[in-house]
Design a protein around this motif. Structure first.
Motif, PDB file in Angstrom:
ATOM      1  N   ASP A 359       0.637  -1.318   0.079  1.00 39.19           N
ATOM      2  CA  ASP A 359       0.033  -0.013  -0.099  1.00 39.19           C
ATOM      3  C   ASP A 359       0.708   1.324   0.005  1.00 39.19           C
ATOM      4  OD1 ASP A 359      -2.092  -1.414   0.167  1.00 39.19           O
ATOM      5  OD2 ASP A 359      -2.484  -1.585   2.256  1.00 39.19           O
ATOM      6  N   GLU A 360       1.981   1.033   0.168  1.00 37.54           N
ATOM      7  CA  GLU A 360       2.986   2.399   0.139  1.00 37.54           C
ATOM      8  C   GLU A 360       2.967   3.150  -1.326  1.00 37.54           C
ATOM      9  OE1 GLU A 360       6.897   0.920   1.040  1.00 37.54           O
ATOM     10  OE2 GLU A 360       6.353   0.099   3.196  1.00 37.54           O
ATOM     11  N   VAL A 361       2.566   4.343  -0.952  1.00 38.63           N
ATOM     12  CA  VAL A 361       2.441   4.991  -1.984  1.00 38.63           C
ATOM     13  C   VAL A 361       4.025   5.718  -2.605  1.00 38.63           C
ATOM     14  CG1 VAL A 361       1.758   7.500  -2.778  1.00 38.63           C
ATOM     15  CG2 VAL A 361       0.621   6.268  -1.102  1.00 38.63           C
ATOM     16  N   PRO A 362       4.331   5.449  -3.864  1.00 40.70           N
ATOM     17  CA  PRO A 362       5.444   5.854  -4.768  1.00 40.70           C
ATOM     18  C   PRO A 362       5.662   7.429  -4.549  1.00 40.70           C
ATOM     19  CG  PRO A 362       4.039   5.143  -6.300  1.00 40.70           C
ATOM     20  CD  PRO A 362       3.248   4.989  -4.943  1.00 40.70           C
ATOM     21  N   ALA A 363       6.835   7.483  -5.014  1.00 42.95           N
ATOM     22  CA  ALA A 363       7.094   9.162  -5.119  1.00 42.95           C
ATOM     23  C   ALA A 363       6.602   9.697  -6.257  1.00 42.95           C
ATOM     24  CB  ALA A 363       8.929   9.251  -5.291  1.00 42.95           C
ATOM     25  N   GLU A 364       6.337  10.867  -5.895  1.00 39.84           N
ATOM     26  CA  GLU A 364       5.139  11.507  -7.059  1.00 39.84           C
ATOM     27  C   GLU A 364       6.009  12.193  -8.263  1.00 39.84           C
ATOM     28  OE1 GLU A 364       1.880  15.283  -6.712  1.00 39.84           O
ATOM     29  OE2 GLU A 364       3.134  14.678  -5.144  1.00 39.84           O
ATOM     30  N   ASP A 365       5.480  11.766  -9.423  1.00 39.58           N
ATOM     31  CA  ASP A 365       6.125  12.529 -10.389  1.00 39.58           C
ATOM     32  C   ASP A 365       4.896  13.251 -11.041  1.00 39.58           C
ATOM     33  OD1 ASP A 365       7.223  13.023 -12.833  1.00 39.58           O
ATOM     34  OD2 ASP A 365       7.845  11.148 -13.536  1.00 39.58           O
ATOM     35  N   PRO A 366       4.860  14.565 -11.034  1.00 31.42           N
ATOM     36  CA  PRO A 366       3.506  15.299 -11.491  1.00 31.42           C
ATOM     37  C   PRO A 366       3.725  15.163 -13.172  1.00 31.42           C
ATOM     38  CG  PRO A 366       4.954  16.516  -9.954  1.00 31.42           C
ATOM     39  CD  PRO A 366       5.755  15.178 -10.194  1.00 31.42           C
ATOM     40  N   LYS A 367       4.899  14.843 -13.735  1.00 30.75           N
ATOM     41  CA  LYS A 367       4.605  14.765 -15.159  1.00 30.75           C
ATOM     42  C   LYS A 367       3.684  13.581 -15.583  1.00 30.75           C
ATOM     43  CE  LYS A 367       9.181  16.637 -15.827  1.00 30.75           C
ATOM     44  NZ  LYS A 367      10.491  16.586 -16.211  1.00 30.75           N
ATOM     45  N   GLY A 369       1.058  12.292 -13.708  1.00 30.62           N
ATOM     46  CA  GLY A 369      -0.080  12.347 -13.208  1.00 30.62           C
ATOM     47  C   GLY A 369      -0.221  11.675 -11.801  1.00 30.62           C
ATOM     48  N   VAL A 370      -1.094  11.586 -11.210  1.00 36.02           N
ATOM     49  CA  VAL A 370      -1.480  11.070  -9.890  1.00 36.02           C
ATOM     50  C   VAL A 370      -1.581   9.396  -9.657  1.00 36.02           C
ATOM     51  CG1 VAL A 370      -2.797  11.067  -7.763  1.00 36.02           C
ATOM     52  CG2 VAL A 370      -2.865  13.154  -9.366  1.00 36.02           C
ATOM     53  N   HIS A 371      -0.602   8.934  -8.913  1.00 38.26           N
ATOM     54  CA  HIS A 371      -0.529   7.407  -9.009  1.00 38.26           C
ATOM     55  C   HIS A 371      -1.734   6.902  -8.279  1.00 38.26           C
ATOM     56  CE1 HIS A 371       0.883   3.456  -7.884  1.00 38.26           C
ATOM     57  NE2 HIS A 371       1.786   3.670  -8.843  1.00 38.26           N
ATOM     58  N   PRO A 372      -2.300   5.668  -8.850  1.00 41.51           N
ATOM     59  CA  PRO A 372      -3.471   5.138  -8.231  1.00 41.51           C
ATOM     60  C   PRO A 372      -3.463   4.903  -6.698  1.00 41.51           C
ATOM     61  CG  PRO A 372      -2.952   4.040 -10.284  1.00 41.51           C
ATOM     62  CD  PRO A 372      -1.807   5.046  -9.940  1.00 41.51           C
ATOM     63  N   LEU A 373      -2.172   4.606  -6.131  1.00 43.10           N
ATOM     64  CA  LEU A 373      -2.214   4.368  -4.747  1.00 43.10           C
ATOM     65  C   LEU A 373      -2.102   5.803  -3.876  1.00 43.10           C
ATOM     66  CD1 LEU A 373       0.765   1.837  -4.562  1.00 43.10           C
ATOM     67  CD2 LEU A 373      -1.679   1.362  -3.956  1.00 43.10           C
ATOM     68  N   ALA A 374      -1.829   6.779  -4.651  1.00 47.05           N
ATOM     69  CA  ALA A 374      -2.007   8.217  -3.947  1.00 47.05           C
ATOM     70  C   ALA A 374      -3.437   8.596  -3.928  1.00 47.05           C
ATOM     71  CB  ALA A 374      -1.205   9.286  -4.622  1.00 47.05           C
ATOM     72  N   ILE A 375      -4.215   8.462  -5.011  1.00 44.54           N
ATOM     73  CA  ILE A 375      -5.639   8.661  -4.959  1.00 44.54           C
ATOM     74  C   ILE A 375      -6.407   7.784  -4.004  1.00 44.54           C
ATOM     75  CG2 ILE A 375      -7.703   8.285  -6.420  1.00 44.54           C
ATOM     76  CD1 ILE A 375      -6.219   8.509  -8.718  1.00 44.54           C
ATOM     77  N   ILE A 376      -5.963   6.512  -3.943  1.00 45.69           N
ATOM     78  CA  ILE A 376      -6.641   5.558  -2.927  1.00 45.69           C
ATOM     79  C   ILE A 376      -6.292   6.135  -1.216  1.00 45.69           C
ATOM     80  CG2 ILE A 376      -6.647   3.387  -1.706  1.00 45.69           C
ATOM     81  CD1 ILE A 376      -6.186   2.265  -4.637  1.00 45.69           C
ATOM     82  N   LYS A 377      -5.245   6.459  -1.246  1.00 45.01           N
ATOM     83  CA  LYS A 377      -4.652   7.106   0.301  1.00 45.01           C
ATOM     84  C   LYS A 377      -5.558   8.403   0.575  1.00 45.01           C
ATOM     85  CE  LYS A 377      -0.927   8.559   3.187  1.00 45.01           C
ATOM     86  NZ  LYS A 377      -1.751   9.861   3.636  1.00 45.01           N
ATOM     87  N   THR A 516      -2.075  17.124  -8.866  1.00 49.17           N
ATOM     88  CA  THR A 516      -1.131  16.402  -7.893  1.00 49.17           C
ATOM     89  C   THR A 516      -1.821  16.055  -6.521  1.00 49.17           C
ATOM     90  OG1 THR A 516      -1.076  18.615  -6.600  1.00 49.17           O
ATOM     91  CG2 THR A 516       0.184  18.582  -8.486  1.00 49.17           C
ATOM     92  N   ASN A 517      -1.200  15.272  -5.847  1.00 44.42           N
ATOM     93  CA  ASN A 517      -1.385  14.622  -4.738  1.00 44.42           C
ATOM     94  C   ASN A 517      -2.112  15.833  -3.702  1.00 44.42           C
ATOM     95  OD1 ASN A 517      -0.155  12.388  -5.818  1.00 44.42           O
ATOM     96  ND2 ASN A 517       1.170  12.105  -4.022  1.00 44.42           N
ATOM     97  N   PRO A 539      -6.006  13.476 -13.504  1.00 39.57           N
ATOM     98  CA  PRO A 539      -5.241  12.739 -14.303  1.00 39.57           C
ATOM     99  C   PRO A 539      -4.292  11.811 -13.927  1.00 39.57           C
ATOM    100  CG  PRO A 539      -4.001  14.967 -13.826  1.00 39.57           C
ATOM    101  CD  PRO A 539      -5.503  14.705 -13.194  1.00 39.57           C
ATOM    102  N   VAL A 540      -4.473  10.334 -14.399  1.00 43.05           N
ATOM    103  CA  VAL A 540      -3.925   9.168 -13.404  1.00 43.05           C
ATOM    104  C   VAL A 540      -2.687   8.844 -14.184  1.00 43.05           C
ATOM    105  CG1 VAL A 540      -5.437   7.696 -14.620  1.00 43.05           C
ATOM    106  CG2 VAL A 540      -4.480   7.026 -12.436  1.00 43.05           C
ATOM    107  N   ASP A 541      -1.737   8.401 -13.454  1.00 43.62           N
ATOM    108  CA  ASP A 541      -0.408   7.510 -13.667  1.00 43.62           C
ATOM    109  C   ASP A 541      -0.685   6.009 -13.736  1.00 43.62           C
ATOM    110  OD1 ASP A 541       1.771   6.533 -14.176  1.00 43.62           O
ATOM    111  OD2 ASP A 541       2.919   7.415 -12.242  1.00 43.62           O
ATOM    112  N   TYR A 542      -0.960   5.401 -14.906  1.00 44.41           N
ATOM    113  CA  TYR A 542      -1.246   4.015 -14.946  1.00 44.41           C
ATOM    114  C   TYR A 542       0.222   3.322 -15.309  1.00 44.41           C
ATOM    115  CZ  TYR A 542      -6.270   3.735 -14.321  1.00 44.41           C
ATOM    116  OH  TYR A 542      -7.512   3.876 -13.915  1.00 44.41           O
TER     117      TYR A 542
END
Length: 556
Positions: A359-367, A369-377, A516-517, A539-542
């Motif tokens: 469940d750990e959210v990876p480092a954010e990369d705004p280029k 989009g928002v990572h699914p785990l960040a959205i869920i958190k 962004t997150n 915008p999601v980062d898949y």
């Protein structure tokens, strides 16, 4: 002396007698009298008529009512395409065990076999989509037909029923009284000999595991499972429709969800288990040919219906009885000192540590989009246990099923029998109607949302407090990442871009962007404090979706 009534009035009174609160649908000439009665009745018990923008979505909302309450949702449409547009919604409800009664207008009886305006074989069309499909030929049969359809829809396995209503039948005089409120359908517990057999198997197992399926998600069954776990702490694996069976105070017993791709902790523990207690499990949720291969252990099938037997699923003990009563009898008769071995407890603890690390959210990369785990958190941080979250189909539903926690049954809703696109917003409308004082969240991809996005106007018209998240990437991504895994390229998945915040505003809803997150965190706070429907375009980062098919079971 009795007052004369026609078929529409008899049907209307029958819905009142069965306690129908809402009827969803679209109007038309074949059912206009019935709609007129619902719209203008001064009876406080009359069902509320809610008009939608597509019959399929009306069926989805009705199925949402069925899933949330256990009582049939009702949908009514006119003839011809009004009926045929119901098919996907009714197939989904029947597959996934959601009780629905569908009423479809029909041409007069003497026109049914002719090539006349909107004449189609409605009853025959719906036979494959429902548990039962009938056409009323005598107005005096309307009430009993509705009562039987209502009861059949609720009876295990729940699903959809369909009634074809010829125009002249609805217009004709009815001379018999309506059927009164139906008695609940009751089953008994398994007999003591069967309960003793189950207990013997549980006592002799090194790692008994509960597989909590769709019919474990009623309040009564969930409480019975909790009762057993408080006496004997063993792992529980949820199916997607069993989501929320494990309460917050029993989180130590939660070992994930299974339902797509055999590479989760739940899959690992089912494989390792020497006794799987499949409670309310339906193969449409997750076929046994996926989870029950290369296993050496036994399976007990405890359900209100008989299981489908296949080469991959031949339970060692089949128990057809009231699930909750039987689970309570098992718990009551288990030895007071029953426990897993210390070695097994240690092993399970290490499995859970590995599980939680995912469940750990990876480092954010705004280029990106928002990572699914960040959205869920961020969503998890904003909701409470009473929040209902409806989830559409797509890559997002894999992420949500694997990582989003829910602690009450039927508060996290998935379509995992038919994997039907477009269900999330209609289900959220149903939840907002049934749980008006509780938070409601709908989660969709951009593709799935556009299947039923026109019902945003319905939510605005009803002033429903729904927070709609849209994971936006411009593709049918669940198909895209699997194509790329198989062929190294994709085909037919590009669906273009839509500004969903502007889309929302055009319907009178509130629209927001969150790129962004931090922006998402702020948008969610504002959304939950804003009256009426709110849409958040994300915008999601898949880029990590490839792990869905590349991760191996052995890694867990």
């Amino acid at each position: 002396m009795s007052t004369k009534k026609n078929g529409s009035e008899a049907l209307f009174n029958s819905m009142i007698n069965q306690g129908v609160k809402y009827v969803f649908g679209l109007p038309g000439a074949k059912v206009d009298k019935l709609f007129d009665l619902m719209e203008h009745s001064d009876n406080p018990k009359a069902p509320k008529l809610i008009i939608t923008h597509h019959e399929q979505n009306a069926a989805f909302i009705a199925s949402g009512i069925g899933r949330l309450t256990g009582k049939p949702g009702v949908v009514a449409t006119t003839s011809g395409p009004g009926v045929s547009n119901l098919a996907t919604g009714l197939i989904t409800a029947t597959s996934e065990g959601d009780p629905v009664v569908a009423l479809g207008g029909q041409v007069p009886r003497n026109d049914i076999a002719r090539l006349t305006h909107q004449s189609i074989p409605s009853k025959e069309l719906m036979i494959s989509a429902t548990k039962d499909s009938v056409e009323v030929q005598d107005p005096n049969n309307l009430s009993e037909t509705f009562a039987n359809a209502y009861q059949t829809a609720m009876a295990p396995k729940s699903g959809a029923t369909f009634i074809s209503l010829p125009k002249d039948v609805l217009d004709s005089e009815v001379t018999v009284p309506e059927i009164k409120e139906l008695s609940p359908i009751k089953q008994g517990s398994a007999n003591s000999e069967i309960v003793d057999q189950i207990i013997d198997k549980i006592k002799n197992a090194k790692l008994p595991v509960i597989l909590a399926g769709m019919r474990s998600s009623s309040e009564e069954v969930t409480e019975a499972i909790h009762h057993l776990l408080h006496k004997f702490s063993i792992p529980v694996v949820e199916t997607f429709q069993g989501a929320g069976v494990i309460s917050r105070d029993l989180e130590k017993n939660y070992y994930g969800r299974v339902g797509l791709f055999r590479n989760q902790i739940g899959d690992a523990i089912l494989k390792e288990s020497d006794l799987v207690l499949a409670v309310g499990y339906d193969p449409v949720e997750y076929e046994a040919r996926i989870w029950n291969v290369d296993r050496q252990g036994e399976v007990i099938n405890l359900d209100s219906i008989a299981p489908e037997i296949s080469n991959e699923y031949q339970p060692d003990l089949v128990v057809q009885a009231d699930i909750a009563k039987t689970m309570r009898d098992i718990a009551h008769n288990l030895p007071a000192d029953i426990s897993l071995s210390d070695d097994m407890k240690s092993h399970l603890h290490q499995m859970q540590l590995s599980f939680l690390s995912q469940d750990e959210v990876p480092a954010e990369d705004p280029k990106k989009g928002v990572h699914p785990l960040a959205i869920i958190k961020e969503l998890q941080d904003q909701v409470d246990d009473d929040t209902t979250v409806t989830v559409d189909v797509g890559s997002l539903y894999i992420w949500m099923a694997r990582h989003f926690r829910s602690y009450k049954p039927r508060h996290l809703l998935f379509s995992n029998g038919m994997q039907t696109l477009g269900v999330a917003l209609p289900w959220a409308i149903a939840a907002a109607l049934e749980r008006p004082e509780k938070p409601i969240v709908s989660v969709s991809g951009d593709g799935g949302f556009l299947f039923s996005g026109q019902e945003l106007e319905t939510a605005v018209r009803l002033n429903l407090n729904i927070v709609q998240l849209i994971w936006n990437d411009g593709y049918y991504d669940m198909v895209k990442f699997q194509e790329e895994a198989k062929y190294g390229r994709n085909a037919g998945v590009d669906i273009g871009t839509v500004d969903f915040a502007k889309y929302a505003e055009s319907f009178g809803a509130t629209g927001m962007h969150a790129t962004t997150n931090a922006e998402l965190k702020d948008a969610l706070k504002k959304a939950f404090a804003t009256p009426g429907p709110v849409v958040i375009d994300i915008p999601v980062d898949y880029s990590d979706n490839s792990k869905f098919v590349s991760a191996l079971l052995e890694e867990y």
